[in-house]
Scaffold this motif. Structure first.
Motif, PDB file in Angstrom:
ATOM      1  N   PRO A 189      -7.116  -6.607   9.274  1.00 49.85           N
ATOM      2  CA  PRO A 189      -7.384  -4.892   8.869  1.00 49.85           C
ATOM      3  C   PRO A 189      -8.371  -5.268   7.629  1.00 49.85           C
ATOM      4  CG  PRO A 189      -4.929  -5.668   8.808  1.00 49.85           C
ATOM      5  CD  PRO A 189      -5.825  -6.931   9.303  1.00 49.85           C
ATOM      6  N   GLU A 190      -8.833  -4.121   7.329  1.00 47.03           N
ATOM      7  CA  GLU A 190      -9.758  -4.247   6.316  1.00 47.03           C
ATOM      8  C   GLU A 190      -9.263  -4.898   4.598  1.00 47.03           C
ATOM      9  OE1 GLU A 190     -11.683  -0.895   5.718  1.00 47.03           O
ATOM     10  OE2 GLU A 190     -12.389  -0.151   7.314  1.00 47.03           O
ATOM     11  N   ALA A 191     -10.069  -6.123   4.067  1.00 49.04           N
ATOM     12  CA  ALA A 191      -9.196  -6.708   3.069  1.00 49.04           C
ATOM     13  C   ALA A 191      -8.685  -5.794   2.218  1.00 49.04           C
ATOM     14  CB  ALA A 191     -10.215  -7.603   2.723  1.00 49.04           C
ATOM     15  N   LYS A 192      -9.636  -4.484   1.945  1.00 51.29           N
ATOM     16  CA  LYS A 192      -8.907  -3.846   1.100  1.00 51.29           C
ATOM     17  C   LYS A 192      -7.397  -3.059   1.094  1.00 51.29           C
ATOM     18  CE  LYS A 192     -11.305  -0.053   2.552  1.00 51.29           C
ATOM     19  NZ  LYS A 192     -12.902   1.075   2.059  1.00 51.29           N
ATOM     20  N   GLU A 193      -7.238  -2.373   2.229  1.00 52.52           N
ATOM     21  CA  GLU A 193      -6.059  -2.237   2.387  1.00 52.52           C
ATOM     22  C   GLU A 193      -4.516  -3.430   2.698  1.00 52.52           C
ATOM     23  OE1 GLU A 193      -7.453  -1.272   6.448  1.00 52.52           O
ATOM     24  OE2 GLU A 193      -7.683   1.123   5.821  1.00 52.52           O
ATOM     25  N   VAL A 194      -5.378  -4.631   3.166  1.00 53.45           N
ATOM     26  CA  VAL A 194      -4.426  -5.518   3.121  1.00 53.45           C
ATOM     27  C   VAL A 194      -4.335  -6.150   1.388  1.00 53.45           C
ATOM     28  CG1 VAL A 194      -4.205  -7.767   2.748  1.00 53.45           C
ATOM     29  CG2 VAL A 194      -5.838  -6.740   4.795  1.00 53.45           C
ATOM     30  N   THR A 195      -5.444  -6.107   0.738  1.00 50.47           N
ATOM     31  CA  THR A 195      -5.024  -5.752  -1.210  1.00 50.47           C
ATOM     32  C   THR A 195      -4.281  -5.114  -1.021  1.00 50.47           C
ATOM     33  OG1 THR A 195      -6.792  -6.723  -1.475  1.00 50.47           O
ATOM     34  CG2 THR A 195      -5.824  -6.386  -3.251  1.00 50.47           C
ATOM     35  N   ALA A 196      -4.341  -4.028  -0.786  1.00 45.70           N
ATOM     36  CA  ALA A 196      -3.443  -2.803  -1.811  1.00 45.70           C
ATOM     37  C   ALA A 196      -1.937  -2.661  -1.298  1.00 45.70           C
ATOM     38  CB  ALA A 196      -3.539  -0.891  -0.813  1.00 45.70           C
ATOM     39  N   GLN A 197      -1.635  -3.142   0.442  1.00 47.17           N
ATOM     40  CA  GLN A 197      -0.394  -2.743   0.602  1.00 47.17           C
ATOM     41  C   GLN A 197       0.174  -4.518  -0.325  1.00 47.17           C
ATOM     42  OE1 GLN A 197       0.804  -3.605   4.835  1.00 47.17           O
ATOM     43  NE2 GLN A 197       1.234  -1.210   4.355  1.00 47.17           N
ATOM     44  N   GLN A 198      -0.086  -5.804  -0.308  1.00 47.31           N
ATOM     45  CA  GLN A 198      -0.174  -6.406  -0.909  1.00 47.31           C
ATOM     46  C   GLN A 198       0.845  -6.229  -2.208  1.00 47.31           C
ATOM     47  OE1 GLN A 198      -2.988  -8.870  -1.293  1.00 47.31           O
ATOM     48  NE2 GLN A 198      -1.992 -10.798   0.529  1.00 47.31           N
ATOM     49  N   LEU A 199      -0.055  -5.099  -2.955  1.00 47.75           N
ATOM     50  CA  LEU A 199       0.219  -4.563  -4.128  1.00 47.75           C
ATOM     51  C   LEU A 199       1.316  -4.019  -4.400  1.00 47.75           C
ATOM     52  CD1 LEU A 199      -3.836  -4.219  -5.841  1.00 47.75           C
ATOM     53  CD2 LEU A 199      -1.625  -5.659  -6.375  1.00 47.75           C
ATOM     54  N   LYS A 200       1.462  -2.811  -3.492  1.00 48.68           N
ATOM     55  CA  LYS A 200       2.653  -2.444  -3.188  1.00 48.68           C
ATOM     56  C   LYS A 200       3.867  -3.179  -2.520  1.00 48.68           C
ATOM     57  CE  LYS A 200       4.317   2.329   0.227  1.00 48.68           C
ATOM     58  NZ  LYS A 200       6.669   0.548   0.043  1.00 48.68           N
ATOM     59  N   ARG A 201       3.628  -4.500  -2.241  1.00 46.37           N
ATOM     60  CA  ARG A 201       4.830  -4.830  -1.330  1.00 46.37           C
ATOM     61  C   ARG A 201       5.459  -5.925  -3.192  1.00 46.37           C
ATOM     62  NH1 ARG A 201       5.342 -10.430  -0.312  1.00 46.37           N
ATOM     63  NH2 ARG A 201       7.368 -11.085   1.145  1.00 46.37           N
TER      64      ARG A 201
END
Length: 359
Positions: free
Chosen positions: A316-328
């Protein structure tokens, strides 16, 4: 042992409007690496050409056999080679461990192949000297435009009159092996598993290819014969394969499934191999756990990292990975109980009034 359970609602992939489970993502990835029909048809045509030439050279009482990824149904693209054997009559025991070595028969096979196929393949080269087992045939003409050549490994073999299997070359002498039985075992496993065995093996072979080939393809398949059950999907199958491979390779080489040849040796240091297998399994478990917990982007990112091939399974795109890491991270903090709580009531501490100065 980690048991895989698919998320009931699936996961919504980054950059996709449809919902897919990891199994669906994995299926699409597998389809990208499996051999295509044009490659397969041309490879089989060339294999049949060689088989006909060898049968003509060694007579009607000889027989050919097929082995390797095409015969086993787990070929990857780009397809680069084929495997073929010719079992040569040896009624008087002229050849074999108590007779002549394989060189004479190998040179006959090589000469016949050169004479029969040089006109169709002008860049054809056939090697015998220095080869451990096979006559090596380089067609000088690939079946896939992404590679530079296509080759064949041709084995001249003898029936073992004293037991199961064949005598196959080992430089200037002979070894026992059972390639015909191996193909029968693999095909039976594929059929009984509804071809889950073949699909899982294809994925594991690709993982191995993308991680410096810690195991040869035959070792991957042999371990799969003992670990891939008919009721498994590919995620379950890979987890079961890693469980078995780690347990087995920790203490021994993989035995020959036909109980004819010696054990399948491992390259390099055994502890390093097992450590690599454990790390790979951990990454696979991470992907499955993320899916189960509802973190779709992180699940796909971990599975992509497991295979280490962006063309096969794009991350996936890096920004989407980062966003979901923050959510987790936020979800984990919200779920963490307060350190100052006892039961449902906040903990309080009696305090003695103090002054910030002394008289």
């Amino acid at each position: 042992m980690y048991q895989y359970t698919s998320a009931t609602d699936g996961i919504e992939l980054a950059s996709s409007s449809s919902k897919q489970t990891l199994l669906q993502v994995l299926q699409e990835a597998r389809e990208r690496i499996q051999v295509n029909d044009d490659e397969l048809d041309e490879a089989r045509r060339r294999r049949d050409l060689l088989a006909g030439t060898l049968k003509a050279e060694f007579g009607a009482d000889s027989r050919t056999y097929v082995n390797g990824s095409i015969a086993h149904g787990d070929a990857l693209t780009p397809l680069t080679d084929i495997d073929l054997g010719i079992v040569i009559p040896n009624p008087d025991g002229v050849y074999g461990p108590l007779g002549k070595g394989p060189a004479e028969l190998q040179n006959r096979a090589a000469a016949a192949i050169r004479a029969a196929h040089k006109s169709e393949f002008p860049n054809l080269r056939v090697y015998v000297n220095g080869r451990k087992r096979s006559v090596y045939v380089s067609f000088g003409d690939p079946v896939d435009p992404d590679v530079t050549d296509f080759s064949a490994d041709v084995i001249v073999a003898l029936d073992d009159g004293t037991g199961a299997g064949l005598w196959i070359p080992h430089y200037d002498t002979w070894d026992r092996s059972a390639p015909e039985t191996h193909t029968t075992l693999v095909r039976a496993a594929a059929k009984s598993s509804g071809y889950n065995y073949s699909r899982t093996v294809r994925l594991l072979k690709h993982w191995s290819r993308r991680h410096s080939k810690p195991l040869c393809s035959w070792n991957v398949k042999a371990l799969g014969l003992d670990s891939l059950a008919d009721s498994m999907n590919q995620l379950e199958g890979m987890l079961a394969w890693f469980d078995h491979a780690i347990d087995d390779l920790t203490w021994r080489d993989t035995p020959d499934p036909a109980n004819v040849a010696g054990a399948i040796g491992v390259p390099g240091d055994r502890s390093e191999l097992v450590d690599k297998l454990r790390k790979a399994q951990d990454k696979l478990v991470e992907a499955i756990t993320h899916e189960k917990d509802g973190y779709n982007v992180l699940a796909v990112e971990a599975l992509s990292s497991f295979f280490n091939d962006k063309d096969m399974l794009p991350p996936p795109e890096a920004k989407e990975v980062t966003a979901q890491q923050l959510k987790r991270t936020a979800d984990m903090r919200a779920a963490r109980p307060s350190r100052l709580s006892v039961g449902d009531r906040p903990q309080t501490r009696s305090r003695t009034p103090t002054r910030s100065w002394a008289p």
